[in-house]
Structures are given as structure tokens and as C-alpha cells.
Write a protein that holds these residues in place. Structure first.
Motif, PDB file in Angstrom:
ATOM      1  N   LEU A   1      45.544  96.402  68.589  1.00 29.38           N
ATOM      2  CA  LEU A   1      44.319  96.768  69.083  1.00 29.38           C
ATOM      3  C   LEU A   1      44.680  97.758  70.328  1.00 29.38           C
ATOM      4  O   LEU A   1      43.988  98.681  70.532  1.00 29.38           O
ATOM      5  CB  LEU A   1      43.395  95.632  69.795  1.00 29.38           C
ATOM      6  CG  LEU A   1      42.293  95.785  70.138  1.00 29.38           C
ATOM      7  CD1 LEU A   1      41.236  96.965  69.456  1.00 29.38           C
ATOM      8  CD2 LEU A   1      41.623  94.743  70.828  1.00 29.38           C
TER       9      LEU A   1
ATOM     10  N   GLU B   1      48.092  91.133  66.720  1.00 31.31           N
ATOM     11  CA  GLU B   1      46.702  91.943  66.479  1.00 31.31           C
ATOM     12  C   GLU B   1      46.357  92.537  67.943  1.00 31.31           C
ATOM     13  O   GLU B   1      45.784  93.498  67.996  1.00 31.31           O
ATOM     14  CB  GLU B   1      45.554  90.726  66.248  1.00 31.31           C
ATOM     15  CG  GLU B   1      45.805  90.481  64.635  1.00 31.31           C
ATOM     16  CD  GLU B   1      45.020  89.344  64.163  1.00 31.31           C
ATOM     17  OE1 GLU B   1      44.548  89.291  63.001  1.00 31.31           O
ATOM     18  OE2 GLU B   1      44.619  88.425  65.000  1.00 31.31           O
ATOM     19  N   ILE B   2      46.481  91.669  69.125  1.00 31.58           N
ATOM     20  CA  ILE B   2      46.420  92.216  70.276  1.00 31.58           C
ATOM     21  C   ILE B   2      47.116  93.539  70.520  1.00 31.58           C
ATOM     22  O   ILE B   2      46.873  94.538  71.098  1.00 31.58           O
ATOM     23  CB  ILE B   2      46.522  91.250  71.473  1.00 31.58           C
ATOM     24  CG1 ILE B   2      45.645  90.080  71.313  1.00 31.58           C
ATOM     25  CG2 ILE B   2      46.420  91.804  72.645  1.00 31.58           C
ATOM     26  CD1 ILE B   2      44.101  90.618  71.463  1.00 31.58           C
TER      27      ILE B   2
ATOM     28  N   ASN C   1      46.578  80.880  68.790  1.00 33.77           N
ATOM     29  CA  ASN C   1      47.336  81.206  70.050  1.00 33.77           C
ATOM     30  C   ASN C   1      47.740  79.829  70.807  1.00 33.77           C
ATOM     31  O   ASN C   1      48.578  79.710  71.485  1.00 33.77           O
ATOM     32  CB  ASN C   1      46.667  82.239  70.933  1.00 33.77           C
ATOM     33  CG  ASN C   1      46.694  83.390  69.869  1.00 33.77           C
ATOM     34  OD1 ASN C   1      47.456  83.742  69.283  1.00 33.77           O
ATOM     35  ND2 ASN C   1      45.778  84.440  70.724  1.00 33.77           N
TER      36      ASN C   1
ATOM     37  N   PRO D   1      41.513  78.384  68.479  1.00 31.34           N
ATOM     38  CA  PRO D   1      42.297  79.550  68.324  1.00 31.34           C
ATOM     39  C   PRO D   1      44.059  78.983  67.897  1.00 31.34           C
ATOM     40  O   PRO D   1      44.432  78.109  68.931  1.00 31.34           O
ATOM     41  CB  PRO D   1      42.340  80.471  69.365  1.00 31.34           C
ATOM     42  CG  PRO D   1      41.936  79.776  70.441  1.00 31.34           C
ATOM     43  CD  PRO D   1      41.137  78.592  69.931  1.00 31.34           C
TER      44      PRO D   1
ATOM     45  N   SER E   1      35.712  87.672  76.532  1.00 30.66           N
ATOM     46  CA  SER E   1      37.051  87.393  75.687  1.00 30.66           C
ATOM     47  C   SER E   1      38.270  88.337  75.991  1.00 30.66           C
ATOM     48  O   SER E   1      37.640  89.827  76.662  1.00 30.66           O
ATOM     49  CB  SER E   1      36.515  87.213  74.376  1.00 30.66           C
ATOM     50  OG  SER E   1      36.396  88.729  73.826  1.00 30.66           O
TER      51      SER E   1
ATOM     52  N   GLY F   1      41.817  83.074  72.984  1.00 28.67           N
ATOM     53  CA  GLY F   1      41.307  83.982  72.069  1.00 28.67           C
ATOM     54  C   GLY F   1      41.844  83.949  70.615  1.00 28.67           C
ATOM     55  O   GLY F   1      42.843  83.320  70.410  1.00 28.67           O
ATOM     56  N   ASP F   2      40.916  84.488  69.719  1.00 33.35           N
ATOM     57  CA  ASP F   2      41.218  84.451  68.168  1.00 33.35           C
ATOM     58  C   ASP F   2      42.171  85.379  67.651  1.00 33.35           C
ATOM     59  O   ASP F   2      42.337  85.002  66.645  1.00 33.35           O
ATOM     60  CB  ASP F   2      39.657  84.789  67.587  1.00 33.35           C
ATOM     61  CG  ASP F   2      38.791  83.593  67.508  1.00 33.35           C
ATOM     62  OD1 ASP F   2      39.169  82.463  68.302  1.00 33.35           O
ATOM     63  OD2 ASP F   2      37.668  84.034  67.712  1.00 33.35           O
ATOM     64  N   HIS F   3      42.746  86.026  68.454  1.00 35.44           N
ATOM     65  CA  HIS F   3      43.518  87.017  67.832  1.00 35.44           C
ATOM     66  C   HIS F   3      44.803  86.939  68.275  1.00 35.44           C
ATOM     67  O   HIS F   3      45.307  86.627  69.472  1.00 35.44           O
ATOM     68  CB  HIS F   3      43.271  88.773  68.222  1.00 35.44           C
ATOM     69  CG  HIS F   3      41.855  88.929  67.985  1.00 35.44           C
ATOM     70  ND1 HIS F   3      40.613  88.631  68.729  1.00 35.44           N
ATOM     71  CD2 HIS F   3      41.397  89.845  66.998  1.00 35.44           C
ATOM     72  CE1 HIS F   3      39.684  89.045  67.886  1.00 35.44           C
ATOM     73  NE2 HIS F   3      39.966  89.997  67.038  1.00 35.44           N
ATOM     74  N   SER F   4      45.887  87.178  67.116  1.00 36.37           N
ATOM     75  CA  SER F   4      47.269  86.887  67.508  1.00 36.37           C
ATOM     76  C   SER F   4      47.896  87.942  68.367  1.00 36.37           C
ATOM     77  O   SER F   4      47.269  88.757  68.567  1.00 36.37           O
ATOM     78  CB  SER F   4      47.882  86.821  65.980  1.00 36.37           C
ATOM     79  OG  SER F   4      48.021  88.073  65.691  1.00 36.37           O
TER      80      SER F   4
ATOM     81  N   VAL G   1      39.404  90.445  73.976  1.00 38.15           N
ATOM     82  CA  VAL G   1      38.806  91.711  72.931  1.00 38.15           C
ATOM     83  C   VAL G   1      37.984  92.609  73.829  1.00 38.15           C
ATOM     84  O   VAL G   1      38.234  93.808  73.854  1.00 38.15           O
ATOM     85  CB  VAL G   1      38.826  91.401  71.577  1.00 38.15           C
ATOM     86  CG1 VAL G   1      37.926  92.639  70.919  1.00 38.15           C
ATOM     87  CG2 VAL G   1      39.860  90.666  70.636  1.00 38.15           C
TER      88      VAL G   1
END
Lengths: 590, 590
Positions: free
Chosen positions: B49, B45-46, A510, A508, B13, B39-42, B15
Motif C-alpha cells: 500500500l 499488504e502495508i 498481526n 487481526p 486506522s 490493523g487488519d492488513h498484514s 490504512v
């Protein structure tokens, strides 16, 4: 050396335990009283069974909380001791273990304890048995073997001696050299257990975490030498309380246990063929009904197909000094997995002898005339280990392509995930048979639990076998294994593999933002790592760049480059890798 | 009270964790940096969310090994801190946790640490964040919250405050009353974890064995009171490292976690309906597609069939004050098992309110008009718990036989074997919802591993629920449960049951030989025990006689008589019982 083991070290019923000990090849056993009590067979039946199995019954144990008490309590204890001696006699056992008082002692006096032990010894003599007095590490007053000996000496009765237990002595940090001062014929029994270096209360440590010799941090060879120097001639007996062995197959544990004693005896007296540690990896074998997906990976990573075996559905791939054997023989319904590891050894014959002496189960493979024979054994996790001194077998592969230059240098390490049931056994197997060393255990947090990791390696680290124990939650799921290759230019390899269409394990974004902050790397360095899904680590001694392929079956590949004197495995990146494997390409479960 | 939890406390994870926290009802979370990195989310994005889920992001953690270092190292640390602050800002988090230096500290000086923290605070201010400095229990120099506060006070920067963590304070035995001396607005964050009383190195204790509030031995209510007295107004946040929670479903753990905070808040501020502990057992329900084998047992044991329910395939059996409900409703393919426990409570309405306040999942059953409604909840192991103030429901059973006299008095205890995944949750559930107390945990050796046992009980012990955690090896096997009945004359009952043809759990002869020696019982007493397969135990306060039936499905019955003030469960006999169940009649596995 006469070998023995306490039945409490094994799981199952007493009869199952006796059969397991006999099958493994033990000379004798200690009967743990609760095993007898909970069993359906009378003491006489157990005695006969042991005789039929060729096992001596060496000790009946334990008689607890006997001495250091007032007269009224002692009278009752004496009655209780008599009943125990009667049972020992029915079993035909001549020695009963007496543990120092933990619960009921009220009198802290060598004289009183000695006087009471003498009285118990007189009673024991009437039953034709003798008592071996042991200082428990958590004894109420007597918690040191030197004091236990002082009391026994004061008791001055021929049927009263000491029992030495390595755990109770070494867990307290007591100097075992005083053992040599005890007359050998007053040491009635010797119990051995190893243990990991843990800082916790000694009772929990003892109850849950004892290990077989060679698996922990105690100097048991030294301990045994002191005892033999004293003139002790009885059995070397194992008493190992361990949460794993309590649960797992007693037949497996008994072989594992006896191997530890054979190894210990060798440490003390050089009884075995000398260990000749491997000098490098010969090959790794990946086996499956269909290995074509692995072939795709190897092709993308610049490995050369060196041909197919002249008689078997087996092919050889290589890059630098790294050889990968793909095996489709007798592999119906099997997904790709690491089935075997080949090691180069200085003297294959010697390794085979030592493996046999240590009761390593032999791995059998169909071979034909004119094929190179290998030494072969099955490791506790089922992986087959092969060894040879010369890789002449490579010539058995035909119609291949000549190998060109490659940024891949060699096999760096093979990571074998261990079922929790065999983790300790695997360490002993690899140290005893192959003379590998065990690194410090570490713990890696994964998305579904902690992974315990311990690296087995030879002296120059040209052979490294990290053993990972997966969290319980993954029981029964396919356990992932991986093969890591060292590179002379991991960036060039990654770039070429990317061009060839390799599916990297995707890391990822990050992670790269973090990396930049963590290590203060230059922007273009981070950009290149990010583009190629490379991971980075740094130690005081150097740095490390590595990448992973997707998982095929239960196996994935890693390519690493060590810069400077970096000696690790990028362990800090493992949570990122584990999360990526769980979440995206490939999967930890299969 | 604002509730929060560190994402490191949950598996999965980032998320998944955020969804689990929101679904459970947490107000906010602490983001554990490795969860973000893997994680895959920036960060953006977190942040979005979390906003969508209604979760505040309360803390970003941890920034390690920052202070107490020389200038060169500090310059690099400052750069690293800047990168972390940048990430926190991207997440929209205004507080970053700084742990006291464990690894790289070389300067043991409040002044140097304060000066360096001030500089970090200045940098933090540039990013619009503040730092909460926490003394780790194993910090190199700063390992006490009082010293951390001294350093923060010296740093004298508005963006530098302390973080208090109950584990780091209470595990070291430090007096938490000094917290009240810290200005509330300088306590930037409060982390809470409970822990069992263990004697082990504090790092391993912290990493593996933390528990949610109410499950360990720390006085967390007192700890929180001190913090509130200081004027702290931020969230109460959970940070619990635990080998079980790392592996198990995050949705389940999040509810469990929040329940612990709600319970703690109630301990501090009496926010919930008061607990009204049960005054006794109302009934036990055994459920199966076919309960006839249980009916045979109950008949042989002199239970009276009190009739069938007027609308359901359910029958009631009783003896003394003990009621057993046999339920064949919606039970296809189910073998006999304990499905539900009925409790008598002083105020059913109040218990229902408290259960709802503590988020106990409601158990739904089909009921019809004119049937007594029960309060009902599902315990963590899936057992349904019912409660009512009056057993009016008994009248719903028709065409039965009037109950005669019986040596059976009442339900003594119901033993529920817990999957390891829910053992801690079960303790909190039963203490918080029903106001039961938890006894000291004990360990029982069985033939296939140690069984951990802990008894939940009300004040007069008329309700006793021993919870057993089975060894891992039994994962997935049917977990045995049992119902024990107290008797006024257990010998008479056993004799009558024997005459009626009951198949007792057969106890080996060796046990009786042992018993005689162990306790010095009269010969005829032992002969009678032996004849009836009765077990015996003695404590300083009295003695205990009990017997077991064979296992039907996953359930067996026990009949006990307590003499004098004997208060135990015959735990010393458990290995005999476990071996007998494994080897002969019935089986532990199903």
C-alpha cells in the motif's frame, strides 16, 4: 458541621448558583467577587435572595495583592480595600478573604506585612468586617500558612485572622499539624479542596485540577482534624477550581459538592451509618425495547434462560453465579444497554440508610406485592444501582430451565463509560455510598483518542467497576459499556461458543504475530488463541486470556480467565479491541 | 528535505493514516507498532500500500526496555527484538527505533548497555535492519542524548546508531549543540516535536501536549541546524503526541503537520518566498442571507453606506479607515457571521506564492472581469482570508454616500472563536503564511467555562487577531466572533450611538461600583461610563475604554479607545461581557 461553598466552584450566574446551593442543602456560600460584578443583582438583592433561600453569606473574596508593598502603593490598596469592605457590608458579609500578595509585593518582611495588615484590619473594623489572610501557594513572599499566621500574630488586631485552604497547604507538602498551634478563634475561615497527585506547576494544578474531598489524594480528614483541634468552629467550605465543574450544570455539581462534605465529615467524626461494602455482584440488567439479540448472544455462550418474571416483561439468564436480567419494560426506542447493576451487600438496610444520608438520588421502579424490594439509587451516569442481602428475587422468575454446569463462573467486572461531565462525581458516589476503593487512573490509546480508565473495587475484588472516560470527540455518541464474566475455562467456553455460531469480535492476525514475539508463546498456543479470537496478557503475577462478543446496541460482553495472581484487565489489548470495534463488527458509535 | 511522520501522530486506522499522509504530500512515514498490530492488513499488504501511495516506510517503532538488564532478561529481550526485526523486514523497513530502558533496567553501566546494544545490532544485521537508539527524557538510567551517543559509540557496531528526538532533548533543557559532535552517519533518525512552555512532569507533557514545529516554544530550527551540521541526511520526521490530534480528522492533521515541516525547513534554509506580513486590515466581511440587522447597527454607529457592488448582492460600509463588507451572496439560511477578513499586504503576489508553498487551501469566489482579484486562502476555522496591495476594489461599489468624519478610526482587531480541533493549526497557519507573531496564551473565566485566548499580530499591531478557544460544553453551538474598531473618541461615538437608538450590551451596575473601588475613578467619570455601558481597564502603560453591541447572528461589534500605551484588550472585563451576553441581550449560543 456548617457547610459552605465558594460560588467560583459552580457554573452559571450568581443567582443560578445560589439557587443550586440552596437546593442541594448547603448552609452557606462564599461570594466570589467577579460573580457579583458580572451579575444583574445589587448586593442588597443578593443578600435578600440568600436570606429567602436560607443561605448564610459566609465570606466575600478575594482581595488581592494588598501587603508587602511600599507606602504609595499601600495607600491605593487601602482605598481599594475600603471599597471591597463597603460591598461586603452591603452584602451583609462579615469576613473578607485577603490573599497573600502575588503580583505587587516588593518588601519581604513579616513586620511590614503585619503592620499593613493591621492597618487594613483597622479599616475593616470601621466597616464592621474582619479579614481572613491566606497564604497562596504561589505567593510572592508569603506562601506558607505558618508564615501567614506569624504575620497575623504580629498584626495583633482582633479583625485580622487567617484563612486556611487545604490546597495551598497540602499542594506544597507543608505539614498541616502546625495548624493546631493557631488559636481557633484566629482561624477565621477554612477552605477545602482535594486534588489528584499531579506533578505540575502549582498554579495550573490549582486552577484546573482541584477536586472535591474524596476524589483526590490529599488527606483532608487529617487536615480538618488539625483545624478542629485548634478550636475552629466556622464552616467547612469548598473552593474547587475545576475545568469540568466550570462547565457543567450547577445543580448537579452542588449536590455532588455537598456529598463530598458529608462524606468528609463522616471521615472525621463518623456521623453516618457505617459503609458496608458489597460482597459481590447480584446481577446486571440489560434493557432494550427488544432484547432478543442479547438473548442470541447469551444462548451461544451457554447461559440458561431461567424464566420470565411473573408480572413484568423481564427475563433472567444465568451461568455459574452470573445473573443477567433482560428488561423490556418501559424501554420504547431504547437499544440494548446496561441499565442497572445489582450488588450483594451484607446489610441492605444499612446501605439504604447510608445512601440516603449521602443524598444518593433514589431509583424508583414499579414493584408489586410479593416482590423483593431493593435498595436503589441512580449513579451519576444514570445507571441504576440496586442492592439486597439475599437474591430471593430469583424465585419471581417462572417457567425457566434449570441451570446446568458452565465454564462461566461469575460477573468479573462491569465497565461503565462515563460522560466527562460526571466522571469525578461517579468516583465519589461509588466510594462514599458503597465503600468501594478507587484504583490508580490509567490511560488507554484508542483510534480516536485517549480513554481514561479508573477501576472501582471492593476489598477482595469480587466487585470491580472500571469507569472509562471517552474522548471529547465521542460526546453525544452512544457510549459503549460492557459486562465481563470470569470463567473457569475460557478456552472451552470459546470453543463451545464458536460451535454455537457466536460472532466473536474479530482480532487481526498481526496481533497474534506480535503476541508470539512479545511473550515467546508456543506456536500451538498462539494458533489456538488466533483461531478463537482470544486475547492474551501477562503480568509478573500471572496471565490473562479473554475474548469479546460483537456490540449489540451500546453493550458488548467479555469473557475472561485470570491465571495465577493476574489482577489486571488486559489493558494493553484495549487499543486492539477499540480498533476492531471501530473497524468491523459492531461500532463504538451508535 | 525528505519529510516523514510517525503514524502515532494521527487518528484513525493505519490504512487511513497512510492515505492521509500520502494525500498531504509526505515522502514517508514511521510505522508505530500498535497501529500495525491493531490493523487488519498484514505487513506485506502495508508495504505494498505504501509503495502504491508513493510513501517510503522509514522507521518501525518502538522497541522498548531492551538494555541495562541482567542476562536472563536480556535473553528474553533478544528473542523479542528478533520478532520485531522480522516484522520490520516484512514491512521492508530498514531501521527500528530502540528507546532507552524505562521499566526493567537494573544495571546503570555504559559498558553493559553498549555490549547489549552491540548484540542487538548483530541480531539486527541478520535481519538486514539497523537500530536507532534514543534516550527517552524519562529513561531509567539513559535520559540524555549525549549518554545515548556514548553508549552507541561504545557499542561500535555498524547497525547501531542514535535517534534524536527534539522533545527528549529540549524538554530536559539539554544543550543540543553537542549533536554536531556525532558523526552524521551514526545519526540514524531525527524526530521533531515542538511543545508549549509548561512546567509539568515530562512524561505527561510529552504524551498530551506535544505540538508541531512552530506552535510551541522550542528552537527547532537550531536543533535541525545542529543535526544537519553533523552530516545527517535522513528524513525530518514528526512525532507528536497530542490529545487533539489523536481525536481529529487525520487528513486535516496531515496537511497541518506537513505545513509545519515546510515552515521549519524555511526557517533553517530559507526555501520559501519570504513572508511579507500585512500592514493593516483591508476589510471585514459579514455574511448572511439577510444582513439588514447589521446595517441597522452600522447606521446607528455612524458608518457610511458606500454603495452596492456593481454585480453582486454585496454592500460596503465604512467609517474612518474601517471597511465592512456585507455579503448576501450564496448565503441561504446563514445568520450574520464573520466570513472573511481582508488584509493589506506589501506584495500580494509574494503572499500568494508563500501561501501556495505552505499548502494553504485556496478560497474561490465568483469574480467577473474588471473586478480586482484577491489572493485568498481558507483559514483552519473556515474563515476566508483575502489579501491585496491596493484597495482598488472599493471603486466597484456604486450609488453610495460619500464618507464623512467619524470617531471610528480603523479596525482594531477581529476576534475569531476557534473550534478546539483547529486551534493549534490556526496559530501555525497565521504565523507561517502571513508572518504574524503569536502572543502569550491567556485564560478568561466565563460563566460556562474557561476561554483560552491567544493574540496573533503584526509588528506594529495594526493587525490583531485574537483567537479564542471555547469550552467543550459549547461544541456544536454557534461560536461567537467579533469585530473591534478603534476610535479617536469612543465617548463621543457612544453618545451619538445612544442618541441613534443603539442597543448596547447592557453592563450591570455592580461592575461600575467595582470599577470605582478598583481604580479610584472620579465619580462623574464612573457615572458617564455607567450611563453609556462603557467598560474600563487600566495597565501600567495607559488605560482603555470600550463598549459592545448586542449580538446579531453569531457576531457582535466592539468599539475601543486606547489611551497612552495601553496594549491589551480589557481581558479583565471579559467575564462581565460573557455573563452579559449569556444573560440578557444577545446570547453566546445561537
Amino acid at each position: 458541621m456548617k457547610t459552605s461553598i465558594a460560588t467560583v466552584s459552580l457554573s452559571g450566574s450568581l443567582v443560578e448558583k445560589l439557587h443550586a446551593c440552596a437546593a442541594a442543602g448547603f448552609d452557606g456560600v462564599e461570594i466570589f467577587e467577579p460573580d457579583l460584578i458580572a451579575g444583574d443583582h445589587s448586593p442588597e438583592e443578593i443578600r435578600q435572595l440568600a436570606r429567602r433561600l436560607g443561605l448564610s453569606l459566609d465570606l466575600y473574596q478575594p482581595l488581592r495583592d494588598l501587603e508587602g508593598v511600599d507606602d504609595a502603593v499601600f495607600a491605593d490598596n487601602l482605598r481599594r480595600a475600603g471599597a471591597t469592605f463597603a460591598t461586603a457590608r452591603r452584602l451583609g458579609i462579615d469576613t473578607v478573604l485577603v490573599c497573600s500578595n502575588v503580583a505587587t509585593a516588593t518588601i519581604d518582611s513579616d513586620e511590614v506585612s503585619a503592620q499593613q495588615l493591621r492597618r487594613v484590619g483597622e479599616l475593616a473594623a470601621e466597616y464592621g468586617v474582619r479579614i481572613a489572610f491566606e497564604a497562596l501557594a504561589w505567593g510572592r513572599f508569603i506562601d506558607d500558612y505558618r508564615r501567614a499566621w506569624r504575620v497575623v500574630e504580629l498584626a495583633a488586631h482582633p479583625n485580622v485572622g487567617v484563612c486556611l485552604d487545604s490546597f495551598h497547604v497540602l499542594s506544597r507538602g507543608h505539614d498541616p499539624s502546625g495548624i493546631a498551634d493557631i488559636p481557633g478563634d484566629k482561624i477565621f475561615y477554612l477552605q477545602l479542596a482535594d486534588a489528584p497527585a499531579l506533578s505540575m506547576d502549582v498554579l495550573s494544578w490549582s486552577r484546573h485540577h482541584r477536586l472535591f474531598p474524596g476524589e483526590g489524594s490529599f488527606d483532608l480528614a487529617g487536615f480538618v482534624r488539625h483545624t478542629l483541634a485548634a478550636g475552629y468552629t466556622g464552616p467547612l467550605s469548598l473552593e474547587v477550581f475545576n475545568d469540568t465543574f466550570r462547565q457543567t450544570d450547577p445543580g448537579h455539581t452542588a449536590v455532588h459538592a455537598l456529598r463530598s462534605l458529608v462524606w468528609l465529615d463522616d471521615q472525621v467524626a463518623h456521623t453516618l451509618t457505617e459503609a458496608t461494602p458489597p460482597t459481590g455482584f447480584d446481577f446486571v440488567e440489560i434493557k432494550a425495547e427488544d432484547t432478543s439479540e442479547v438473548e442470541v448472544l447469551l444462548t451461544q455462550l451457554g447461559f440458561t434462560p431461567r424464566g420470565r418474571h411473573r408480572t413484568k416483561p423481564v427475563s433472567l439468564w444465568s451461568a455459574g453465579a452470573a445473573r443477567v436480567v433482560l428488561n423490556e419494560q418501559q424501554a420504547r426506542d431504547q437499544v440494548p444497554h446496561v441499565a442497572a447493576i445489582g450488588l450483594q451487600v451484607p446489610d441492605a438496610e444499612a446501605t439504604s440508610r447510608r445512601a440516603a444520608e449521602l443524598m444518593a438520588p433514589v431509583a424508583y421502579r414499579r414493584t408489586y406485592a410479593a416482590e423483593q424490594p431493593f435498595g436503589a439509587a441512580v449513579a451519576p451516569d444514570g445507571t441504576e444501582m440496586f442492592w439486597s442481602s439475599e437474591p430471593a428475587w430469583v424465585a419471581e422468575f417462572e417457567r425457566g430451565v434449570p441451570q446446568g454446569p458452565s465454564p462461566v463462573a461469575a460477573i468479573d467486572h462491569v465497565n461503565l463509560t462515563q460522560p466527562w461531565q460526571t466522571a469525578e462525581d461517579a468516583v465519589l458516589f461509588l466510594t462514599s455510598v458503597f465503600g468501594l476503593s478507587a484504583g490508580e487512573p490509567a490511560e488507554v490509546p484508542g483510534p480516536t483518542g485517549l480513554v481514561r480508565s479508573q477501576v472501582m473495587h471492593n476489598a477482595d475484588k469480587s466487585v470491580r467497576l472500571p469507569l472509562n472516560v471517552a474522548p471529547h470527540i465521542l460526546d453525544g455518541a452512544g457510549l459503549p459499556q460492557h459486562v465481563a464474566f470470569s470463567c473457569t475455562d475460557v478456552l472451552a467456553l470459546a470453543r463451545a461458543a464458536q460451535a454455537a455460531g457466536l460472532q466473536f469480535l474479530a482480532i487481526p492476525d498481526n496481533y497474534y504475530d506480535y503476541l508470539s514475539g512479545r511473550f515467546g508463546l508456543a506456536e500451538d498456543t498462539v494458533a489456538e488463541l488466533r483461531e478463537l479470537n482470544l486475547l492474551y496478557d501477562r503480568s509478573p503475577h500471572g496471565h490473562f486470556i479473554h475474548f469479546y462478543t460483537r456490540t449489540v446496541g451500546t453493550v458488548f460482553l467479555e469473557f475472561v480467565q485470570r491465571f495465577g495472581a493476574y489482577d489486571g484487565y488486559g489493558t494493553d489489548n484495549a487499543p486492539v479491541r477499540l480498533a476492531a470495534q471501530r473497524g468491523r463488527l459492531g461500532t463504538v458509535r451508535t
